[in-house]
Write an enzyme that holds these catalytic residues in place. Structure first.
Site, PDB file in Angstrom:
ATOM      1  N   TYR A  40      -6.330  16.373  37.322  1.00  0.00           N
ATOM      2  CA  TYR A  40      -7.684  15.899  37.572  1.00  0.00           C
ATOM      3  C   TYR A  40      -8.615  16.289  36.443  1.00  0.00           C
ATOM      4  CZ  TYR A  40      -9.334  20.595  38.906  1.00  0.00           C
ATOM      5  OH  TYR A  40      -9.690  21.917  38.887  1.00  0.00           O
ATOM      6  N   ARG A  93      -8.198  15.622  27.434  1.00  0.00           N
ATOM      7  CA  ARG A  93      -7.471  16.635  28.209  1.00  0.00           C
ATOM      8  C   ARG A  93      -6.684  15.979  29.342  1.00  0.00           C
ATOM      9  NH1 ARG A  93     -10.828  21.503  30.641  1.00  0.00           N
ATOM     10  NH2 ARG A  93     -11.467  19.855  32.051  1.00  0.00           N
ATOM     11  N   ARG A 149       9.836  11.510  50.246  1.00  0.00           N
ATOM     12  CA  ARG A 149       9.764  12.876  49.721  1.00  0.00           C
ATOM     13  C   ARG A 149      11.066  13.284  49.033  1.00  0.00           C
ATOM     14  NH1 ARG A 149      10.615  18.171  51.151  1.00  0.00           N
ATOM     15  NH2 ARG A 149       9.007  19.624  50.416  1.00  0.00           N
ATOM     16  N   LYS A 199      -4.357  20.914  33.789  1.00  0.00           N
ATOM     17  CA  LYS A 199      -5.365  20.876  34.864  1.00  0.00           C
ATOM     18  C   LYS A 199      -4.787  20.175  36.096  1.00  0.00           C
ATOM     19  CE  LYS A 199     -10.345  20.022  35.422  1.00  0.00           C
ATOM     20  NZ  LYS A 199     -10.757  21.320  35.939  1.00  0.00           N
ATOM     21  N   GLU A 232      -9.471  34.075  33.513  1.00  0.00           N
ATOM     22  CA  GLU A 232     -10.577  33.106  33.591  1.00  0.00           C
ATOM     23  C   GLU A 232     -11.104  33.113  35.015  1.00  0.00           C
ATOM     24  OE1 GLU A 232      -9.224  29.043  33.029  1.00  0.00           O
ATOM     25  OE2 GLU A 232      -7.358  29.445  34.101  1.00  0.00           O
TER      26      GLU A 232
HETATM   27  N1  PLP Z   1     -10.757  27.143  34.032  1.00  0.00           N
HETATM   28  C1  PLP Z   1     -10.424  26.613  35.217  1.00  0.00           C
HETATM   29  C2  PLP Z   1      -9.316  27.221  36.005  1.00  0.00           C
HETATM   30  C3  PLP Z   1     -11.111  25.501  35.709  1.00  0.00           C
HETATM   31  O1  PLP Z   1     -10.768  24.966  36.898  1.00  0.00           O
HETATM   32  C4  PLP Z   1     -12.191  24.970  34.958  1.00  0.00           C
HETATM   33  C5  PLP Z   1     -12.945  23.813  35.460  1.00  0.00           C
HETATM   34  O2  PLP Z   1     -12.752  23.354  36.551  1.00  0.00           O
HETATM   35  C6  PLP Z   1     -12.513  25.569  33.736  1.00  0.00           C
HETATM   36  C7  PLP Z   1     -11.764  26.643  33.286  1.00  0.00           C
HETATM   37  C8  PLP Z   1     -13.630  25.029  32.880  1.00  0.00           C
HETATM   38  O3  PLP Z   1     -13.260  23.794  32.331  1.00  0.00           O
HETATM   39  P1  PLP Z   1     -14.346  22.709  31.920  1.00  0.00           P
HETATM   40  O4  PLP Z   1     -15.304  23.423  31.016  1.00  0.00           O
HETATM   41  O5  PLP Z   1     -13.582  21.679  31.198  1.00  0.00           O
HETATM   42  O6  PLP Z   1     -14.985  22.233  33.169  1.00  0.00           O
END
Ligand code: PLP
Length: 298
Positions: A44, A63, A111, A160, A193
Site C-alpha cells: 500500500y 516506492r 486459498r 510497504k 522506526e
Molecule cells: N515507517 C513505517 C513503518 C511506516 O508505516 C511509514 C508510513 O506509513 C513510515 C515509516 C513513513 O513513510 P512515509 O514518509 O513515506 O509516509
C-alpha cells in the site's frame, strides 16, 4: 468542490475505487479469498493531500512499484492510470486536506500458500479521506508522546506491506499510556522506526540523527524529502541508529510520515525530551517541509 465550507467537508470516505469502479463506501468490498485478507499478501501507499495538491506522488508511486516488484505482484496499471485513479478518488471524496490510500493485493483465488497463476489479477483499492488540519496543527503545536516497544517485525520492513498487526498492537500499547506513536526498538536497544513513521532526534550539537535505511525500516518518502531540506539548509545529518537512552537525552525529537509530515515528539516513555516542548529546529523543518516536497495538482 465549489461552495463547500472547510468545516462542512466530510471527514468520511464516500466513494472507494475497487477494481475499476467507484463504489459507495457501504458497498465497497473485495473477495473473501483475497490474498490480502488471507496472507497479508498486499502492499500500500498513503499520500498526503495538502491544499488540493498531491504531495510527493512520484516518490510514493516509485516506492509502490518497488514494493510490487519485491513481492513479484504484477503492476496492475500504468503510471498514468494510477494518477487518474488517485485524482478521481480525491475528487469524489471532496478532499482538499487529507490523505489518499492505495492498496494492491496479489488478487483472489482458492486459498493456497503458493502464488496463483501469473494471469491472476491483482486487487486494487483506493480511498481518500479528509483530515482535520485544526487537530493536526494542535498536535504539532503541543508535540506528541511516544512509547517504546520491542520490535517483533519481519526482516523486510523496507517493503510497504499491509502486514501491520505489530504496528497496530504497538499503537494500542502506546495509546494505553497516552502516547500517540510507538517507537520500535531492536534487540540491541536501538530505535528502528515508529509504528507508522520514521524516527529522528537532534543531538546536543544540533545534528540530526536518523537510522540509515536498510531492511529493518521503511524508506519514508517524507524522510527522503526532509533530507533534501537538510541539504538545502546545510543542516548536518548523521544516518545511524540511536538508542532509547540517546533519544531520552536528545535536545529534540520528531517523527516523519506522509500523514504527519514533521511532528514534534515531546515525551518518550513518560519523560520529557529537552524542555518538554516542540524543538525549535523541528518546528522550522515542519514549516519548511512543503517548500521542498513535490506538489502536484490533484
Ligand atoms: N515507517 C513505517 C513503518 C511506516 O508505516 C511509514 C508510513 O506509513 C513510515 C515509516 C513513513 O513513510 P512515509 O514518509 O513515506 O509516509
Amino acid at each position: 468542490m465549489g461552495g463547500v465550507a472547510a468545516s462542512a467537508r466530510p471527514l468520511v470516505t464516500r466513494f472507494v475505487y475497487v477494481n475499476g469502479r467507484y463504489l459507495p463506501y457501504s458497498q465497497a468490498a473485495v473477495h473473501a479469498e483475497d490474498r490480502g485478507f488471507q496472507f497479508a499478501d498486499a502492499v500500500y501507499e498513503v499520500c498526503e493531500v495538502k491544499g488540493g495538491r498531491l504531495v510527493d506522488e512520484t516518490g510514493h508511486m516509485q516506492r509502490l512499484a518497488r514494493s510490487l516488484a519485491e513481492l513479484r505482484i504484477s503492476e496492475p496499471m500504468a503510471r498514468g492510470a494510477w494518477s487518474r485513479v488517485l485524482r478521481e478518488t480525491i475528487r469524489r471524496n471532496r478532499v482538499t486536506d487529507g490523505i489518499v490510500y492505495l492498496q494492491v493485493s496479489r488478487g483472489a483465488g482458492p486459498r493456497d500458500f503458493l502464488f496463483p497463476p501469473a494471469e491472476a489479477r491483482p486487487t486494487v483499492v483506493c480511498l481518500a479521506r479528509s483530515v482535520s488540519q485544526r487537530r493536526l496543527e494542535a498536535a504539532a503545536d503541543a508535540g506528541i508522546a511516544v512509547k517504546t516497544v520491542p520490535d517483533p517485525r519481519w526482516a523486510r520492513c523496507d517493503i510497504k506491506t499491509v502486514m501491520l498487526l505489530p504496528a497496530s498492537l504497538a499503537r494500542e500499547a502506546a495509546r494505553a499510556e497516552g502516547a500517540r506513536e510507538a517507537w520500535f526498538v531492536d534487540a540491541d536497544g536501538f530505535v528502528t522506526e515508529g509504528a507508522a513513521s520514521n524516527a529522528w532526534i537532534v543531538d546536543s550539537a544540533g545534528r540530526l540523527i536518523t537510522r540509515a535505511v536498510d531492511n529493518r525500516i521503511l524508506r519514508g518518502v517524507t524522510r527522503t524529502t526532509l533530507i533534501d531540506v537538510l541539504k538545502r539548509e546545510a543542516i548536518e545529518l548523521v544516518e545511524r541508529a540511536f538508542t532509547v537512552d540517546e533519544a531520552r537525552t536528545a535536545r529534540e525529537a520528531f517523527i516523519t510520515s506522509a500523514t504527519n509530515t514533521v511532528m514534534p515528539v515531546v515525551r518518550i516513555d513518560g519523560r520529557p525530551v529537552g524542555n518538554g516542548a516542540p524543538g525549535i529546529l523541528t518546528q522550522r523543518l515542519r514549516s519548511e517541509f512543503h517548500a521542498s516536497a513535490e506538489l502536484a495538482e490533484s
